[in-house]
Design an enzyme around this catalytic site. Structure first.
Site, PDB file in Angstrom:
ATOM      1  N   ARG A 139     -22.625 -21.492  -1.926  1.00 58.30           N
ATOM      2  CA  ARG A 139     -23.440 -21.379  -1.031  1.00 58.30           C
ATOM      3  C   ARG A 139     -24.210 -22.230  -0.668  1.00 58.30           C
ATOM      4  O   ARG A 139     -25.259 -22.363   0.075  1.00 58.30           O
ATOM      5  CB  ARG A 139     -25.043 -20.684  -1.928  1.00 58.30           C
ATOM      6  CG  ARG A 139     -25.454 -21.603  -2.814  1.00 58.30           C
ATOM      7  CD  ARG A 139     -25.986 -20.899  -4.230  1.00 58.30           C
ATOM      8  NE  ARG A 139     -27.499 -20.120  -3.431  1.00 58.30           N
ATOM      9  CZ  ARG A 139     -28.354 -20.423  -4.204  1.00 58.30           C
ATOM     10  NH1 ARG A 139     -28.349 -21.698  -4.688  1.00 58.30           N
ATOM     11  NH2 ARG A 139     -29.379 -19.700  -3.427  1.00 58.30           N
ATOM     12  N   TRP A 146     -28.324 -35.930  -2.529  1.00 57.77           N
ATOM     13  CA  TRP A 146     -27.753 -37.202  -3.573  1.00 57.77           C
ATOM     14  C   TRP A 146     -26.331 -36.606  -4.040  1.00 57.77           C
ATOM     15  O   TRP A 146     -25.731 -37.244  -4.465  1.00 57.77           O
ATOM     16  CB  TRP A 146     -29.034 -37.381  -4.749  1.00 57.77           C
ATOM     17  CG  TRP A 146     -29.150 -36.250  -5.934  1.00 57.77           C
ATOM     18  CD1 TRP A 146     -28.599 -34.765  -5.734  1.00 57.77           C
ATOM     19  CD2 TRP A 146     -28.624 -36.278  -7.216  1.00 57.77           C
ATOM     20  NE1 TRP A 146     -29.223 -34.811  -6.783  1.00 57.77           N
ATOM     21  CE2 TRP A 146     -28.508 -35.423  -7.869  1.00 57.77           C
ATOM     22  CE3 TRP A 146     -28.823 -37.879  -7.816  1.00 57.77           C
ATOM     23  CZ2 TRP A 146     -29.031 -34.583  -9.265  1.00 57.77           C
ATOM     24  CZ3 TRP A 146     -28.578 -37.372  -9.101  1.00 57.77           C
ATOM     25  CH2 TRP A 146     -28.931 -36.181  -9.961  1.00 57.77           C
ATOM     26  N   ASP A 147     -26.301 -35.579  -4.089  1.00 61.52           N
ATOM     27  CA  ASP A 147     -24.965 -34.893  -3.560  1.00 61.52           C
ATOM     28  C   ASP A 147     -23.885 -35.508  -2.713  1.00 61.52           C
ATOM     29  O   ASP A 147     -22.524 -35.857  -3.727  1.00 61.52           O
ATOM     30  CB  ASP A 147     -25.044 -33.502  -3.326  1.00 61.52           C
ATOM     31  CG  ASP A 147     -26.159 -32.452  -3.939  1.00 61.52           C
ATOM     32  OD1 ASP A 147     -25.207 -31.583  -4.430  1.00 61.52           O
ATOM     33  OD2 ASP A 147     -27.044 -33.371  -4.166  1.00 61.52           O
ATOM     34  N   ARG A 191     -39.860 -32.512   1.816  1.00 60.29           N
ATOM     35  CA  ARG A 191     -39.644 -32.782   0.738  1.00 60.29           C
ATOM     36  C   ARG A 191     -37.869 -33.802   1.103  1.00 60.29           C
ATOM     37  O   ARG A 191     -37.316 -33.627   1.603  1.00 60.29           O
ATOM     38  CB  ARG A 191     -39.586 -32.722  -0.674  1.00 60.29           C
ATOM     39  CG  ARG A 191     -37.881 -31.451  -0.628  1.00 60.29           C
ATOM     40  CD  ARG A 191     -38.161 -30.166  -1.869  1.00 60.29           C
ATOM     41  NE  ARG A 191     -36.785 -29.692  -2.370  1.00 60.29           N
ATOM     42  CZ  ARG A 191     -37.111 -28.403  -1.913  1.00 60.29           C
ATOM     43  NH1 ARG A 191     -38.413 -28.101  -1.321  1.00 60.29           N
ATOM     44  NH2 ARG A 191     -36.213 -27.207  -1.538  1.00 60.29           N
ATOM     45  N   SER A 192     -38.092 -34.557  -0.058  1.00 60.27           N
ATOM     46  CA  SER A 192     -36.800 -35.816   0.005  1.00 60.27           C
ATOM     47  C   SER A 192     -35.757 -35.077  -1.616  1.00 60.27           C
ATOM     48  O   SER A 192     -35.381 -34.284  -2.343  1.00 60.27           O
ATOM     49  CB  SER A 192     -36.593 -36.619   0.065  1.00 60.27           C
ATOM     50  OG  SER A 192     -35.937 -38.700   0.440  1.00 60.27           O
ATOM     51  N   GLU A 264     -36.146 -20.848  -0.203  1.00 62.58           N
ATOM     52  CA  GLU A 264     -34.498 -20.355  -0.754  1.00 62.58           C
ATOM     53  C   GLU A 264     -34.805 -19.536  -2.040  1.00 62.58           C
ATOM     54  O   GLU A 264     -33.407 -19.538  -2.029  1.00 62.58           O
ATOM     55  CB  GLU A 264     -34.142 -22.015  -0.670  1.00 62.58           C
ATOM     56  CG  GLU A 264     -34.119 -22.684  -1.346  1.00 62.58           C
ATOM     57  CD  GLU A 264     -35.278 -23.722  -1.545  1.00 62.58           C
ATOM     58  OE1 GLU A 264     -35.280 -25.489  -1.963  1.00 62.58           O
ATOM     59  OE2 GLU A 264     -35.799 -23.349  -0.323  1.00 62.58           O
ATOM     60  N   GLY A 294     -33.684 -33.120  -7.607  1.00 64.61           N
ATOM     61  CA  GLY A 294     -32.396 -33.009  -8.255  1.00 64.61           C
ATOM     62  C   GLY A 294     -32.719 -31.895  -9.331  1.00 64.61           C
ATOM     63  O   GLY A 294     -31.524 -31.453  -9.425  1.00 64.61           O
ATOM     64  N   ASP A 296     -33.357 -29.582 -10.466  1.00 64.84           N
ATOM     65  CA  ASP A 296     -34.242 -27.774 -10.811  1.00 64.84           C
ATOM     66  C   ASP A 296     -33.214 -26.810 -10.885  1.00 64.84           C
ATOM     67  O   ASP A 296     -32.113 -26.387 -10.560  1.00 64.84           O
ATOM     68  CB  ASP A 296     -34.250 -28.128  -8.973  1.00 64.84           C
ATOM     69  CG  ASP A 296     -32.923 -28.404  -8.652  1.00 64.84           C
ATOM     70  OD1 ASP A 296     -32.448 -28.828  -8.204  1.00 64.84           O
ATOM     71  OD2 ASP A 296     -33.524 -27.496  -7.472  1.00 64.84           O
ATOM     72  N   GLU A 486     -19.623 -26.622  -9.702  1.00 62.00           N
ATOM     73  CA  GLU A 486     -20.517 -27.737  -9.900  1.00 62.00           C
ATOM     74  C   GLU A 486     -21.292 -27.729 -11.097  1.00 62.00           C
ATOM     75  O   GLU A 486     -22.305 -29.618 -11.269  1.00 62.00           O
ATOM     76  CB  GLU A 486     -21.626 -26.594  -9.634  1.00 62.00           C
ATOM     77  CG  GLU A 486     -23.179 -26.545  -9.057  1.00 62.00           C
ATOM     78  CD  GLU A 486     -24.053 -25.688  -8.956  1.00 62.00           C
ATOM     79  OE1 GLU A 486     -25.658 -26.359  -8.177  1.00 62.00           O
ATOM     80  OE2 GLU A 486     -24.009 -24.728  -9.127  1.00 62.00           O
ATOM     81  N   GLU A 502     -31.065 -20.650 -10.799  1.00 63.55           N
ATOM     82  CA  GLU A 502     -31.250 -19.535 -10.525  1.00 63.55           C
ATOM     83  C   GLU A 502     -30.194 -18.795  -9.261  1.00 63.55           C
ATOM     84  O   GLU A 502     -30.752 -17.812  -8.394  1.00 63.55           O
ATOM     85  CB  GLU A 502     -32.589 -19.970  -9.210  1.00 63.55           C
ATOM     86  CG  GLU A 502     -33.697 -20.632  -9.794  1.00 63.55           C
ATOM     87  CD  GLU A 502     -34.254 -21.302  -8.792  1.00 63.55           C
ATOM     88  OE1 GLU A 502     -35.299 -21.123  -9.243  1.00 63.55           O
ATOM     89  OE2 GLU A 502     -33.748 -21.785  -7.820  1.00 63.55           O
TER      90      GLU A 502
END
Length: 529
Positions: A139, A146-147, A191-192, A264, A294, A296, A486, A502
Site C-alpha cells: 500500500r 526515513w524508510d 509533518r516530517s 490516510e 515513524g 506509529d 515490513e 492499522e
C-alpha cells in the site's frame, strides 16, 4: 560538465522553474465528499481514497457530487469509482519465483519498486519529483523519508546513481517545501519524519555521488525547520518542534502543523479521539506527531503513571509532551555533520557554531535522557519534567549517532542483552500492546541501528549476534513464503510476519530489502558512519 554537477543543476532548475507546489490535501480539495467517503468506509483502507487519481478536474468532481448526492438511488461507491482511478499496490505485477535465493529475489524486485517522474498521475495527491526513487511496497506506493535511507544502504553496486537520484529528490523536497515531508503525498506535507538527510548525504558521497558539501544549503534549511521558533520560545515553553527547558537548553519533539484526523487513517483517528474523552484536536495532534516519529504506533507515546506503568490504549497518546531520544540523537548528528561539512567548505565560523550546538545538545541529553540506574537512554517528559521509565529500542540511536560515551556503550550492551535481545533480533519495546511498534515485532531500521551502532563502538560480538538472528528470521520466512516483509514477530519457534497496527502486514519491502541485501553482500559492519 561532470555528472554530479549536471544532476545538481537539473535539481536546482526543477525547483526554480516548477510551478508553485500544490499543497492541497484530498480533505482540502474534496470537502464533504472526502468526509462521506471515509465515514461510509467506501474503501476498507482509509488510505485508498486519498491515493486515488481524479479522472476529471477536482472542481468538476466536487460539483457533480453536490449536484447528485441527494438524488434517489445515489450510489456513493459507484460515483467514486467512476470519478477516480483507484491506486494499485506498489508491486502487484511482481511474481516471486520459488528457488531464487534471497539476494536474487531482492535484485529482481527492485525494478518493480522503482518509480520515475513521468509515472506520476496528474491532479492526485502524489508529489512530483525530478529523479527516480524506490517505494517501500504494498500500500506504500510513494517515497517515504526515513524508510528510504535504510532502502538506500542495500541498493546494488551498479545502481549507485539511484542512491544519488534519491538524495537529489530529498534535496529537491527541502528546496520546494522547506523540509522533507513524511512521504510524497500532499496529506503528508504538514509533518516530517526522523531527520536522516545528513545520513543520506554521507552515504551518497561514499557511493561516489555528490560530495556532502554540495548539500550544505539543504542541511542548514532542514536544521532550521526543526529549530523553528527557537529564538522566541521561553524557558518551560514550546513552539512547534522546539522545547526550551527551564534550564535554558533547547531540545526537540515531534509535531504536526495540523490538528485534524490523518487523512490516510481518518476513520481510525476519529474513533480514537471519540473514546478519549479529551479535546479532539489535542488527540489528533498527538496522533499526527507520532506519525512524524515513524513509530506509529507504540506504547512509547502513551500515558505513563508515576510508577512507570504505561497505558496500552491509544486514546491516552501524549506524543508532543515528550522529547524523544532518537530524534535528538539524529539532530545531534545533523549538527555535527553540518560542522564537518562547513569546515570542508571553508566556513570555520559555521563549523564552530554547529559544533557548539551539538555539544550543548549532547550535554542536555546526558542529563535528561540517560538513566544511569537502568543503563539506557529514555524519552523525557518535558511537561512533567521527568524521564520516562519504559525501555524501547530508541535507546540505541545515541549509540548509532555518536552521542554515547564508552560507559554508556557498555551499559547499553548489557541492557540490550538482558532485556531487548529476542530470538529474531532486537525487540522494539518490552510491552505487548497490539500496536505494531511494540513487542513482539522487530523492524529492519532498528536492527540496522543496533548492529551498526554496536559494531562501530567495539561491541562486535553483540552486533554480529543481532545481525545473525535478524537474517535468520528474514530468511526463514522467505524460504516459506517467498517474500520479504515490513516487520517480523520475534517469538521463539517458527519465524513469522509481524502484526498489529492499522493495516494488514505489507510485503515488498524497501527497508527490509535494503538492510538484508547490505548485510548479506558486505560482512563488515559499520559501513556507513
Amino acid at each position: 560538465m561532470s555528472v554530479p554537477h549536471a544532476r545538481r543543476q537539473h535539481r536546482e532548475a526543477a525547483a526554480a522553474h516548477a510551478p508553485p507546489p500544490d499543497t492541497l490535501t484530498p480533505a482540502d480539495r474534496y470537502g464533504e465528499l472526502f468526509v462521506e467517503v471515509q465515514r461510509q468506509a467506501v474503501f476498507s483502507d482509509s488510505k485508498t481514497f486519498v491515493d486515488c487519481a481524479p479522472r476529471h478536474s477536482p472542481e468538476e468532481i466536487l460539483a457533480a457530487y453536490r449536484a447528485r448526492r441527494h438524488r434517489p438511488g445515489f450510489d456513493l461507491s459507484a460515483f467514486v469509482r467512476s470519478a477516480f482511478t483507484l491506486p494499485r499496490l506498489a508491486h502487484d505485477d511482481f511474481v516471486s519465483v520459488p528457488g531464487r535465493d534471497i539476494l536474487q529475489h531482492i535484485e529482481a524486485l527492485w525494478p518493480y519498486l522503482s518509480r520515475a517522474p513521468q509515472q506520476h498521475p496528474p491532479r492526485g495527491s502524489l508529489v512530483q519529483l525530478p529523479q527516480r526513487y524506490i517505494v517501500p511496497g504494498g500500500r506504500f506506493a510513494e517515497l517515504y523519508y526515513w524508510d528510504s535511507f535504510f532502502t538506500m544502504v542495500g541498493l546494488p553496486g551498479g545502481a549507485d546513481s539511484l542512491v544519488e537520484d534519491m538524495t537529489e529528490n530529498f534535496a529537491f523536497l527541502v528546496d520546494t517545501y522547506g523540509h522533507v515531508p513524511n512521504g510524497t503525498r500532499t496529506y503528508y506535507l504538514s509533518r516530517s519524519h526522523p531527520p536522516v538527510f545528513a545520513l543520506m548525504t554521507r552515504l551518497c558521497e561514499q557511493r561516489g555521488g555528490h560530495a556532502a558539501t554540495d548539500y550544505l544549503p539543504q542541511l542548514l534549511r532542514e536544521h532550521a525547520f526543526w529549530m523553528d521558533g527557537e529564538d522566541g520560545v521561553q524557558p518551560g515553553e514550546a513552539h512547534r518542534r522546539v522545547v526550551r527547558l527551564p534550564s535554558g537548553e533547547c531540545l526537540n519533539r515531534y509535531w504536526d502543523d495540523r490538528c485534524t484526523p490523518r487523512e490516510e487513517s481518518w476513520r481510525e483517528d476519529v474513533a480514537t479521539a471519540a473514546r478519549s474523552g479529551r479535546p479532539q484536536e489535542e488527540v489528533y495532534r498527538h496522533l499526527r506527531a507520532a506519525a512524524e516519529s515513524g513509530w506509529d504506533f507504540s506504547t512509547r507515546w502513551l500515558a505513563e503513571d508515576a510508577s512507570g506503568q504505561v497505558a496500552t490504549d491509544l486514546a491516552t497518546i501524549c506524543t508532543t509532551d515528550l522529547l524523544p531520544v532518537d530524534l535528538n540523537a539524529l539532530l545531534h548528528f545533523l549538527e555535527l555533520h553540518i560542522a564537518e561539512v562547513g569546515e570542508r567548505h571553508g566556513d570555520a565560523g559555521l563549523a564552530g557554531t554547529f559544533r557548539q550546538r551539538a555539544g550543548g545538545r549532547a550535554a542536555a541529553m546526558a542529563r535528561l535522557h540517560w538513566d544511569a540506574d537502568q543503563g539506557f537512554y529514555a524519552d523525557y517528559d518535558w511537561r512533567r519534567q521527568r524521564r520516562r521509565r519504559a525501555l524501547t529500542a530508541a535507546t540505541l540511536m545515541p549509540l548509532y549517532c555518536g552521542v554515547a560515551g564508552p560507559g554508556e556503550v557498555h551499559a547499553l550492551a548489557h541492557t540490550v542483552r538482558t532485556r531487548l535481545l529476542a530470538p529474531g533480533g532486537v525487540a522494539t519495546t518490552e510491552i505487548m500492546s497490539g500496536q505494531q511498534w511494540d513487542r513482539p515485532n522487530g523492524w529492519s531500521p532498528l536492527q540496522w541501528i543496533a548492529v551498526e551502532g554496536f559494531a562501530r563502538c567495539g561491541e562486535s560480538a553483540l552486533a554480529e549476534e543481532i545481525r545473525g538472528r535478524w537474517l535468520q528470521t528474514v530468511q526463514e520466512v522467505y524460504a516459506r513464503e517467498h517474500k520479504l516483509l515490513e516487520k517480523y514477530a520475534l517469538r521463539p519457534g517458527t519465524a513469522t510476519g509481524g502484526g498489529g497496527g492499522e493495516y494488514p502486514l505489507q510485503d515488498g519491502f524497501g527497508w527490509t530489502n535494503g538492510v538484508v541485501a547490505c548485510w548479506l553482500q558486505h560482512r563488515d559492519a559499520a559501513l556507513h558512519l
